[in-house]
Write a protein that holds these residues in place. Sequence first.
Motif, PDB file in Angstrom:
ATOM      1  N   VAL A 435       0.891  -1.151  -0.070  1.00 56.82           N
ATOM      2  CA  VAL A 435       0.024   0.033   0.146  1.00 56.82           C
ATOM      3  C   VAL A 435       0.907   1.342  -0.037  1.00 56.82           C
ATOM      4  O   VAL A 435       0.742   2.243  -0.694  1.00 56.82           O
ATOM      5  CB  VAL A 435      -0.899  -0.026   1.008  1.00 56.82           C
ATOM      6  N   ILE A 436       2.007   1.320   0.942  1.00 60.37           N
ATOM      7  CA  ILE A 436       2.882   2.270   0.863  1.00 60.37           C
ATOM      8  C   ILE A 436       3.631   2.530  -0.457  1.00 60.37           C
ATOM      9  O   ILE A 436       3.612   3.618  -0.935  1.00 60.37           O
ATOM     10  CB  ILE A 436       3.804   2.398   2.020  1.00 60.37           C
ATOM     11  N   PHE A 437       3.709   1.245  -1.256  1.00 61.04           N
ATOM     12  CA  PHE A 437       4.403   1.458  -2.614  1.00 61.04           C
ATOM     13  C   PHE A 437       3.600   2.188  -3.616  1.00 61.04           C
ATOM     14  O   PHE A 437       4.058   2.922  -4.239  1.00 61.04           O
ATOM     15  CB  PHE A 437       4.663   0.090  -2.817  1.00 61.04           C
ATOM     16  N   ILE A 438       2.296   1.890  -3.490  1.00 60.01           N
ATOM     17  CA  ILE A 438       1.408   2.660  -4.318  1.00 60.01           C
ATOM     18  C   ILE A 438       1.198   3.949  -4.186  1.00 60.01           C
ATOM     19  O   ILE A 438       1.213   4.826  -5.049  1.00 60.01           O
ATOM     20  CB  ILE A 438       0.027   1.677  -4.578  1.00 60.01           C
ATOM     21  N   VAL A 439       1.277   4.218  -2.998  1.00 59.58           N
ATOM     22  CA  VAL A 439       1.344   5.855  -2.729  1.00 59.58           C
ATOM     23  C   VAL A 439       2.494   6.358  -3.235  1.00 59.58           C
ATOM     24  O   VAL A 439       2.477   7.600  -3.917  1.00 59.58           O
ATOM     25  CB  VAL A 439       1.426   5.808  -1.063  1.00 59.58           C
ATOM     26  N   GLY A 440       3.680   5.807  -3.180  1.00 60.12           N
ATOM     27  CA  GLY A 440       5.048   6.331  -3.813  1.00 60.12           C
ATOM     28  C   GLY A 440       4.822   6.336  -5.150  1.00 60.12           C
ATOM     29  O   GLY A 440       4.977   7.363  -5.708  1.00 60.12           O
ATOM     30  N   ALA A 441       4.337   5.474  -5.531  1.00 62.82           N
ATOM     31  CA  ALA A 441       4.125   5.613  -7.380  1.00 62.82           C
ATOM     32  C   ALA A 441       3.223   6.692  -7.954  1.00 62.82           C
ATOM     33  O   ALA A 441       3.315   7.442  -8.736  1.00 62.82           O
ATOM     34  CB  ALA A 441       3.557   4.168  -7.938  1.00 62.82           C
ATOM     35  N   LEU A 442       2.039   6.815  -6.970  1.00 63.03           N
ATOM     36  CA  LEU A 442       1.155   7.754  -7.501  1.00 63.03           C
ATOM     37  C   LEU A 442       1.816   9.221  -7.296  1.00 63.03           C
ATOM     38  O   LEU A 442       1.504  10.186  -7.987  1.00 63.03           O
ATOM     39  CB  LEU A 442      -0.170   7.796  -6.434  1.00 63.03           C
ATOM     40  N   LEU A 443       2.426   9.301  -6.190  1.00 61.70           N
ATOM     41  CA  LEU A 443       3.128  10.515  -5.974  1.00 61.70           C
ATOM     42  C   LEU A 443       4.183  10.762  -7.133  1.00 61.70           C
ATOM     43  O   LEU A 443       4.467  12.041  -7.627  1.00 61.70           O
ATOM     44  CB  LEU A 443       4.135  10.342  -4.786  1.00 61.70           C
ATOM     45  N   PHE A 444       4.643   9.847  -7.580  1.00 63.67           N
ATOM     46  CA  PHE A 444       5.684   9.975  -8.764  1.00 63.67           C
ATOM     47  C   PHE A 444       5.081  10.512  -9.968  1.00 63.67           C
ATOM     48  O   PHE A 444       5.295  11.533 -10.473  1.00 63.67           O
ATOM     49  CB  PHE A 444       6.345   8.768  -9.131  1.00 63.67           C
ATOM     50  N   VAL A 445       3.636  10.031 -10.302  1.00 62.66           N
ATOM     51  CA  VAL A 445       2.657  10.570 -11.141  1.00 62.66           C
ATOM     52  C   VAL A 445       2.432  12.159 -10.951  1.00 62.66           C
ATOM     53  O   VAL A 445       2.787  12.820 -11.915  1.00 62.66           O
ATOM     54  CB  VAL A 445       1.481   9.947 -11.372  1.00 62.66           C
ATOM     55  N   LEU A 446       2.054  12.317  -9.773  1.00 65.34           N
ATOM     56  CA  LEU A 446       1.562  13.556  -9.345  1.00 65.34           C
ATOM     57  C   LEU A 446       2.769  14.658  -9.638  1.00 65.34           C
ATOM     58  O   LEU A 446       2.504  15.946 -10.028  1.00 65.34           O
ATOM     59  CB  LEU A 446       1.057  13.737  -7.850  1.00 65.34           C
ATOM     60  N   SER A 447       3.778  14.406  -9.204  1.00 67.06           N
ATOM     61  CA  SER A 447       4.981  15.359  -9.416  1.00 67.06           C
ATOM     62  C   SER A 447       5.394  15.556 -10.803  1.00 67.06           C
ATOM     63  O   SER A 447       6.140  16.635 -11.266  1.00 67.06           O
ATOM     64  CB  SER A 447       6.337  14.579  -8.720  1.00 67.06           C
ATOM     65  N   PHE A 448       4.655  15.094 -11.846  1.00 68.49           N
ATOM     66  CA  PHE A 448       4.972  15.512 -13.172  1.00 68.49           C
ATOM     67  C   PHE A 448       3.683  16.089 -14.002  1.00 68.49           C
ATOM     68  O   PHE A 448       3.610  16.608 -14.897  1.00 68.49           O
ATOM     69  CB  PHE A 448       5.262  14.032 -14.137  1.00 68.49           C
ATOM     70  N   LEU A 449       2.551  16.202 -13.010  1.00 73.10           N
ATOM     71  CA  LEU A 449       1.491  17.030 -13.589  1.00 73.10           C
ATOM     72  C   LEU A 449       1.776  18.516 -13.286  1.00 73.10           C
ATOM     73  O   LEU A 449       2.356  18.741 -12.742  1.00 73.10           O
ATOM     74  CB  LEU A 449       0.225  16.615 -12.697  1.00 73.10           C
ATOM     75  N   PRO A 450       1.011  19.128 -14.471  1.00 74.32           N
ATOM     76  CA  PRO A 450       1.532  20.512 -14.471  1.00 74.32           C
ATOM     77  C   PRO A 450       0.817  21.269 -13.151  1.00 74.32           C
ATOM     78  O   PRO A 450      -0.152  20.975 -12.352  1.00 74.32           O
ATOM     79  CB  PRO A 450       0.458  21.114 -15.530  1.00 74.32           C
ATOM     80  N   GLU A 451       1.603  22.336 -12.756  1.00 76.47           N
ATOM     81  CA  GLU A 451       1.513  22.708 -11.307  1.00 76.47           C
ATOM     82  C   GLU A 451       0.229  23.941 -11.440  1.00 76.47           C
ATOM     83  O   GLU A 451      -0.036  24.305 -12.482  1.00 76.47           O
ATOM     84  CB  GLU A 451       2.716  23.756 -10.947  1.00 76.47           C
ATOM     85  N   ARG A 452      -0.422  23.953 -10.455  1.00 72.89           N
ATOM     86  CA  ARG A 452      -1.442  24.903 -10.350  1.00 72.89           C
ATOM     87  C   ARG A 452      -0.982  26.225 -10.438  1.00 72.89           C
ATOM     88  O   ARG A 452       0.016  26.600  -9.829  1.00 72.89           O
ATOM     89  CB  ARG A 452      -2.248  24.975  -9.076  1.00 72.89           C
ATOM     90  N   LYS A 453      -1.510  27.276 -10.758  1.00 68.46           N
ATOM     91  CA  LYS A 453      -1.116  28.542 -10.913  1.00 68.46           C
ATOM     92  C   LYS A 453      -0.870  29.178  -9.537  1.00 68.46           C
ATOM     93  O   LYS A 453      -1.705  28.992  -8.640  1.00 68.46           O
ATOM     94  CB  LYS A 453      -1.990  29.639 -11.604  1.00 68.46           C
ATOM     95  N   GLY A 454       0.597  29.799  -9.282  1.00 64.55           N
ATOM     96  CA  GLY A 454       0.628  30.238  -7.875  1.00 64.55           C
ATOM     97  C   GLY A 454       1.427  29.070  -7.075  1.00 64.55           C
ATOM     98  O   GLY A 454       2.140  29.704  -6.134  1.00 64.55           O
ATOM     99  N   ALA A 455       1.240  27.804  -7.184  1.00 64.31           N
ATOM    100  CA  ALA A 455       1.774  27.051  -6.306  1.00 64.31           C
ATOM    101  C   ALA A 455       3.240  27.106  -6.389  1.00 64.31           C
ATOM    102  O   ALA A 455       4.048  26.852  -5.597  1.00 64.31           O
ATOM    103  CB  ALA A 455       1.220  25.638  -6.665  1.00 64.31           C
ATOM    104  N   ALA A 456       3.754  27.370  -7.875  1.00 60.73           N
ATOM    105  CA  ALA A 456       5.093  27.337  -8.092  1.00 60.73           C
ATOM    106  C   ALA A 456       5.847  28.586  -7.190  1.00 60.73           C
ATOM    107  O   ALA A 456       6.982  28.508  -6.579  1.00 60.73           O
ATOM    108  CB  ALA A 456       5.370  27.358  -9.396  1.00 60.73           C
ATOM    109  N   GLN A 457       5.211  29.510  -7.376  1.00 56.03           N
ATOM    110  CA  GLN A 457       5.773  30.764  -6.583  1.00 56.03           C
ATOM    111  C   GLN A 457       5.711  30.466  -5.029  1.00 56.03           C
ATOM    112  O   GLN A 457       6.528  30.774  -4.315  1.00 56.03           O
ATOM    113  CB  GLN A 457       4.854  31.927  -6.935  1.00 56.03           C
ATOM    114  N   ALA A 458       4.554  30.080  -4.446  1.00 54.03           N
ATOM    115  CA  ALA A 458       4.272  29.847  -2.951  1.00 54.03           C
ATOM    116  C   ALA A 458       5.584  29.008  -2.469  1.00 54.03           C
ATOM    117  O   ALA A 458       6.007  29.085  -1.346  1.00 54.03           O
ATOM    118  CB  ALA A 458       3.031  29.079  -2.864  1.00 54.03           C
ATOM    119  N   ALA A 459       6.063  27.909  -3.547  1.00 53.37           N
ATOM    120  CA  ALA A 459       7.039  27.103  -2.790  1.00 53.37           C
ATOM    121  C   ALA A 459       8.461  27.788  -2.424  1.00 53.37           C
ATOM    122  O   ALA A 459       8.566  28.766  -2.998  1.00 53.37           O
ATOM    123  CB  ALA A 459       7.315  25.919  -3.675  1.00 53.37           C
TER     124      ALA A 459
END
Lengths: 459, 143
Positions: A435-459
């Motif tokens: 279960v932890i493994f699939i969470v990691g894999a989903l996070l990998f996918v998420l990290s390649f999705l386009p960023e919401r406007k503003g999120a990039a600056q906020a970080a």
Amino acid sequence: MQYQSQGVAKLYFMAAIGLFIAQIIFGLILGLQYVMGDFLFPAIPFNVARMVHTNLLIVWLLFGFMGASYYLVPEEAGRELYSPGLAKLMFWIFLIAGALTIVGYLAVPYATLAKITRNSLLPTMGREFLEQPWITKVGIVVVALAFLFNVGMTVLTGRKTVVTVVLLTGLVGLAVLFLFSFYNPDNLVLDKYYWWWVVHLWVEGVWELILAAILAFVLIKTTGVDREVIEKWLYVIIAMTLITGIIGTGHHYYWIGTPTYWQWFGSIFSALEPIPFFVMVLFAFNTINQRKREHPNKATVLWAMGTAVMAFLGAGVWGFLHTLAPVNYYTHGTQITAAHGHLAFFGAYAMVVMTIISYAVPIMNGQEAKSNRLQVMEMWSFWLMTVSMVFITLFLTGAGILQVYLQRYTADPLPFMLVQDKIALFYWMRVGAGVIFIVGALLFVLSFLPERKGAAQAA
Amino acid sequence: MQEIFTKSMARNIYYGGSLFFVLLFLVLTFDTHKALPQRDNRANLTEQVAAGKRLWEENNCIGCHTLLGEGAYYAPELGNVFVRYGGKEGIKAFIQSRPANGIPGRRSMPQFNFNAEELDALAEFLKYASEINTDKWPPNVQG
Ligand code: HEM
Ligand code: HEM
Ligand SMILES: [Fe+2]
């Protein structure tokens, strides 16, 4: 991106990761069926879920290797891809053929699928990893030939580097060895003998060439270290791979009816198989230590180091653990094998595909590296997947040791099913790590999705 | 150091080493083919056994079971089930008696609805497999 046509790789990478997620879902189903025997029965029997799990693995890794080739070959050859159109066409053919096959596994009983696809004309089905109907196998060969033609023409008419020549050698070997999947004699011993020419000579032979070439390319790009140095390492790695790995096939010829001398050949040569993986670790760390530049994509460098280390652990250490004939006599076909299979496939091949994706996708999106926030997310996915896979491996190793002891080693051996009951706790823990493994894999996918406007600056 | 071991030396080891070991592997394969008739029980490889092997494949038994230690690790080893069950009858009765909806809570094997001829072929195939010379593997009858 230096060449427009490198962009076709993106399709391949997206398919690879999509299928990876599907593979893990079926892994979780399998994990549950291990402890809740009637889970999804008879709708999806264990063997069907397993076929889907392992075939998806192979297909997504092939997508990954092809994507990697389409990305790196134009850049290495210094010219556009010979035919981007052909690459796109083959993508769709491979994806549709693969999807139809998986649907076939899930929709009808396997025997029905065998009948529909006329297995009796050319019986090749029903062997582990090679369960595909012959029509799918022919499709794989066609796609592989078109792919090799496309990449081969690009290399031949462009600059030839050691990286591309090694990559191409590995890919040609992959295609040629796959032809043995069409040979299925009635004689069980011969069937098994040549089955390993596909399975072993892939993962402990030609795929290692592909692995080393992709890793070398990423290291050249991220460290700026001189090609001459990297190419020498590359030759040492692949020389050791083939010198040990070819005769190392003998570690599968101990107990299947083949002559006893294979116990000597197999034990000695396969005991040396960890060497190329160890050299890969030295190679990665030395190259990164001698880097001539700081590449902004820190996540990629992490993946590259991780691949070398985990491949060494999974293939080298966990392989060595059970490769000597007197040990393998007890561990053959137990959870020890499953433990090694998981860590080796993940550490070497899944991780190298994620390495090249990590490197290439930001560039294809027009930036050298992702934002810091997304890189941190990607590194989280790296650690979640890596650590949970280590735990999966440790739990299966624990299960395997007990299984070997109770079923094969004690004075009063117990039946298989009884032993499985006694070690169920390990299988439950494996599901937890999964279960932890699939969470990691989903996070990998998420990290390649386009960023919401503003999120990039906020970080 | 850099100069003592050059790239072209590494390349030559790669080409020479690979070629040598490919050839050695082919020689060993040739020798294995010559030695197999004494070990692989081909004398008993009848039409019926071949039919049994096809049934084994077309029902994907390997997806749950190991056969001579290869396959899946979910269900018992079948390379020696002929020995464990002391003959064909027990094997046939077992396969025939699987409930279609499985056994609650227990790992389940499908009901394949084989006819008598098919059952006999499968059992004959498992008998043939059990008589291959596997250097005394598995270690005991439990597989
Ligand atoms: C990345 C490379 C590797 C991968 C992906 C890999 C994967 C696998 C897999 C999936 C199996 C199970 C095959 C089956 O279903 O029967 C297996 C078996 C085995 N592997 Fe590896 N392997 C790798 C490298 C190695 C190395 C380097 C060694 C030895 C040092 C090794 C030793 C073995 C042995 C002895 C078995 C047979 C286990 C048994 O008897 O059940 N492997 N490997
Ligand atoms: C959520 C995580 C996962 C779980 C719970 C899981 C579970 C399983 C199970 C139960 C099997 C069948 C073992 C048997 O035959 O009895 C299996 C087979 C296999 N899985 Fe996974 N899996 C997971 C993820 C992965 C990943 C990420 C990879 C590779 C990158 C992988 C590669 C394999 C391979 C190569 C086999 C065949 C092993 C062999 O024949 O020895 N699995 N998996
Ligand atoms: Fe192997």
